[in-house]
Write a protein that holds these residues in place. Structure first.
Motif, short mmCIF file in Angstrom:
data_model
loop_
_atom_site.label_atom_id
_atom_site.label_comp_id
_atom_site.label_asym_id
_atom_site.label_seq_id
_atom_site.Cartn_x
_atom_site.Cartn_y
_atom_site.Cartn_z
N ILE A 20 69.73 29.84 15.68
CA ILE A 20 70.56 30.72 14.85
C ILE A 20 70.50 32.10 15.49
CG2 ILE A 20 70.85 31.73 12.57
CD1 ILE A 20 69.73 29.14 11.44
N PHE A 184 80.18 43.67 16.06
CA PHE A 184 79.43 43.39 14.84
C PHE A 184 79.86 42.08 14.17
CE2 PHE A 184 79.03 47.93 15.48
CZ PHE A 184 77.65 48.01 15.57
N HIS A 188 76.90 40.86 16.10
CA HIS A 188 75.71 41.02 15.27
C HIS A 188 75.65 40.01 14.11
CE1 HIS A 188 75.35 44.61 17.58
NE2 HIS A 188 74.26 44.99 16.96
N THR A 189 76.49 38.98 14.17
CA THR A 189 76.44 37.95 13.14
C THR A 189 75.66 36.75 13.67
OG1 THR A 189 78.44 38.59 11.99
CG2 THR A 189 77.83 36.27 11.86
N SER A 190 74.69 36.30 12.89
CA SER A 190 73.89 35.15 13.31
C SER A 190 74.46 33.88 12.72
CB SER A 190 72.44 35.31 12.84
OG SER A 190 71.86 36.42 13.48
N ALA A 191 74.62 32.90 13.57
CA ALA A 191 75.11 31.59 13.13
C ALA A 191 74.50 30.54 14.06
CB ALA A 191 76.64 31.55 13.20
N PRO A 192 74.48 29.28 13.62
CA PRO A 192 73.89 28.25 14.48
C PRO A 192 74.70 28.06 15.76
CG PRO A 192 74.18 27.47 12.22
CD PRO A 192 74.93 28.75 12.33
N LYS B 20 68.76 36.43 7.58
CA LYS B 20 68.61 35.43 8.63
C LYS B 20 67.65 34.32 8.23
CE LYS B 20 69.21 38.19 12.78
NZ LYS B 20 68.50 38.66 13.96
N ALA B 23 69.34 31.98 5.89
CA ALA B 23 70.32 31.18 6.64
C ALA B 23 69.61 30.07 7.41
CB ALA B 23 71.12 32.07 7.60
N ALA B 24 68.52 30.44 8.08
CA ALA B 24 67.79 29.45 8.88
C ALA B 24 67.22 28.35 7.99
CB ALA B 24 66.67 30.14 9.66
N VAL B 33 75.80 27.89 8.00
CA VAL B 33 75.27 29.18 7.57
C VAL B 33 75.82 30.32 8.43
CG1 VAL B 33 73.11 28.21 6.71
CG2 VAL B 33 73.23 28.99 9.08
N GLN B 34 75.67 31.51 7.90
CA GLN B 34 76.08 32.73 8.60
C GLN B 34 75.25 33.86 8.01
OE1 GLN B 34 79.90 34.57 7.42
NE2 GLN B 34 80.70 33.86 9.36
N ALA B 35 74.70 34.73 8.86
CA ALA B 35 73.96 35.90 8.38
C ALA B 35 74.49 37.13 9.08
CB ALA B 35 72.46 35.74 8.65
N PHE B 36 74.82 38.16 8.31
CA PHE B 36 75.37 39.36 8.93
C PHE B 36 75.06 40.58 8.07
CE2 PHE B 36 79.39 39.70 6.40
CZ PHE B 36 79.34 38.49 5.74
#
Lengths: 394, 187
Positions: A20, A184, A188-192, B20, B23-24, B33-36
């Motif tokens: 992620i 951003f 800066h977005t976390s995703a798998p 995060k 999301a994890a 999932v998505q974290a921002f």
């Protein structure tokens, strides 16, 4: 460092894995797995995270690239040009003013036929000062010859960096690539992010072995000397032809990638909910386009015959593919982040020119949205399209 | 399911990491999932918002979250007006507080509280002048919402944090999970 049977180290990817991570890190992981040999970069928000991650990889010995510290983006691009000319696979990342500062050498890399790949985080230009998303920084370089990809999500960033090397290093192409993602919203977005094993990537992406030229002290050649007009036309004609050929190469590489890894984000374009008779087509790009997939669902639910055409590659421009997708369209609605001041949106200009050469000429509606990262929601776009269509009935 | 979690904290309290970790944890349970976050001028102590999306279908949205299904508040003294926006009856609110703090009667959502600051003091979770409540609140959200299992949160913490931080933060999440209390009247 760059001997083909002694490739740079890339540790930690013995098995496929899912992490992620942000768009910046996705680009960094892809550069590492591509066994990039030379990196040169100068940090600028919001692309800093990418080169920070690369420097961490290099420092810890997980990535066997030479990391050249430079005093500016202009120098970074210069270092990539020199390294790429020796036959090394090269990588950098920048954004906004950083990209504009290296613009002179982005053109140089393209006109010298050097297939470097850069992760570009699309960010507004100042003034007024802004750090948020807008795509004019790279779209302003659309005539340079660089292949330009615009990604819709973090997974696509990872996959596209790998594919960009494969396309750019093809001997039918030999052009640099910009792999672009929104500031951003993706950087800066976390995703798998699913990643293949290193062995699978090595099989997909063999070492870069240029056949056009290599700078080598043992076999000295001269490049970029004064070239008289009689020779110039041929050089530029070659670039025109190579960039046109790149369209088919991109399709082939995307199809190969899909076969190997099961992922496909479209090739030159990606369509959503479009068939040959779709009446109303929304044309968009980057992360906004993925949000607009939700818009299409909302509008279809309401009974509208609507679909989405996402421009994934801006250069080479997918004119035939756009004409094919818009065959039955009555209206076309541009939702884009990049204006060309004094005319219209960058994508609208090219798309309308492509449609002019075809038989069907849908009525265009123009919307410049999301400047400076302004939030664009699926519902907002649905409202815009409904208003466009209502205006026809008046 | 389509869950939109909004985290409220102050710069330096680790709200980005909270988003995060959750999301994890959900990803470990097979969810998309998505974290921002919203990024601006980065200032320690200034109010910040971060976001987690969890869905059983691929997530296509990249816009901000306006109608959260969960709101988690990391800092006990943030003005309520900052985190009450967009809350509906369906929202679950989880606040860091040492008691049931009062809300306007029209705010009819389900509420939980946990004394995350005290847990952070006990576990010496502190950077500079700030107590770091992010992992505690991730445990609290898991408890209040049932969105993810505590085990998934613990594994997610290991995947997101440096190993030297594991011991205190795993304990933090466990205590956050155990010590989260629903409001007596439910709303």
């Amino acid at each position: 460092m760059t001997v083909s049977n002694n490739r740079p180290v890339s540790l930690g990817h013995e098995k496929p894995m899912t992490l992620i991570i942000s768009g910046n890190h996705a680009a960094a992981y892809a550069a590492k797995m591509a066994r990039v040999e030379v990196v040169a970069a100068y940090p600028i928000t919001p692309s800093t995270g990418c080169i920070e991650k690369v420097s961490e990889f290099v420092d810890s010995g997980k990535m066997g690239a030479k990391y050249i510290k430079v005093e500016s983006e202009h120098s970074a691009a210069g270092a990539l040009i020199g390294a790429s000319a020796t036959g090394a696979r090269t990588f950098s990342s920048t954004s906004s003013h950083g990209l504009l500062y290296m613009a002179e050498l982005v053109w140089w890399a393209a006109l010298a036929r050097l297939p470097t790949v850069m992760s570009i985080v699309n960010r507004e230009l100042a003034p007024a000062w802004s750090i948020w998303a807008q795509t004019q920084d790279s779209m302003g370089l659309r005539d340079s010859g660089c292949i330009q990809y615009y990604c819709k999500n973090v997974q696509e960033v990872f996959d596209t960096v790998l594919m960009a090397y494969k396309v750019g290093e093809n001997e039918q192409v030999y052009m640099p690539s910009l792999v672009c993602q929104d500031a951003f919203i993706l950087s800066h977005t976390s995703a798998p992010v699913d990643m293949p094993s290193q062995a699978e990537v090595d099989d997909f992406l063999p070492p870069y072995t240029p056949k056009h030229f290599i700078l080598d002290p043992k076999h000295p050649v001269t490049h970029s000397n004064l070239s008289y007009p009689s020779h110039f036309r041929e050089k530029r004609q070659n670039i025109m032809e190579s960039t046109h050929r790149a369209k088919q190469i991109i399709k082939d590489v995307c199809a190969d990638y899909k076969k190997r890894f099961g992922r496909f984000h479209g090739d030159l374009i990606e369509t959503y909910g479009i068939d040959k008779k779709t009446k109303h087509i929304i044309v968009s790009h980057s992360s906004i386009a993925e949000e607009i997939e939700v818009t299409v669902d909302i509008l279809k639910e309401k009974g509208y015959d609507v679909g989405l055409l996402r421009l994934r590659v801006l250069r080479p421009f997918p004119d035939e593919e756009i004409r094919e997708a818009c065959k039955g369209a009555e209206t076309i609605h541009f939702i884009e982040r990049a204006p060309s001041y004094g005319y219209k949106g960058v994508i609208a200009i090219d798309t309308m020119a492509a449609l002019y050469e075809g038989d069907n000429h849908p009525k265009p509606f123009h919307h410049i949205e999301g400047l400076s990262g302004m939030d664009v929601t699926a519902e907002y776009v649905a409202d815009l399209i409904e208003k466009d269509l209502a205006s026809l009935k008046r | 399911m389509f869950e939109e979690i909004r985290w409220h904290g102050r710069g330096g309290q680790g709200a980005v990491t909270s988003a995060k970790i959750l999301a994890a944890a959900a990803h470990r349970e097979g969810k998309s999932v998505q974290a921002f976050a919203f990024y601006g001028a980065e200032r320690r102590g200034a109010p910040v918002e971060t976001y987690t999306r969890i869905s059983d279908k691929p997530i296509k949205r990249h816009s901000a979250i306006y109608h959260p299904t969960v709101v988690a508040v990391l800092d006990p003294v943030l003005p309520k007006i900052l985190y009450m926006k967009g809350i509906s009856e369906k929202t679950i609110l989880v606040v860091n507080s040492n008691k049931e703090i009062s809300f306007p009667s029209e705010l009819k959502c389900k509420k939980f509280w946990v004394d995350a600051t005290q847990i952070a003091i006990d576990l010496k979770l502190r950077i500079a002048e700030s107590y770091i409540t992010n992992t505690i609140m991730t445990g609290a959200v898991a408890k209040a919402t049932g969105l993810v299992k505590l085990d998934s949160v613990l594994e997610a913490i290991k995947s997101q944090l440096n190993e030297r931080l594991w011991e205190s933060n795993l304990e933090a999440a466990k205590r956050g999970y155990i010590e989260t209390i629903p409001y007596k009247n439910g709303v």
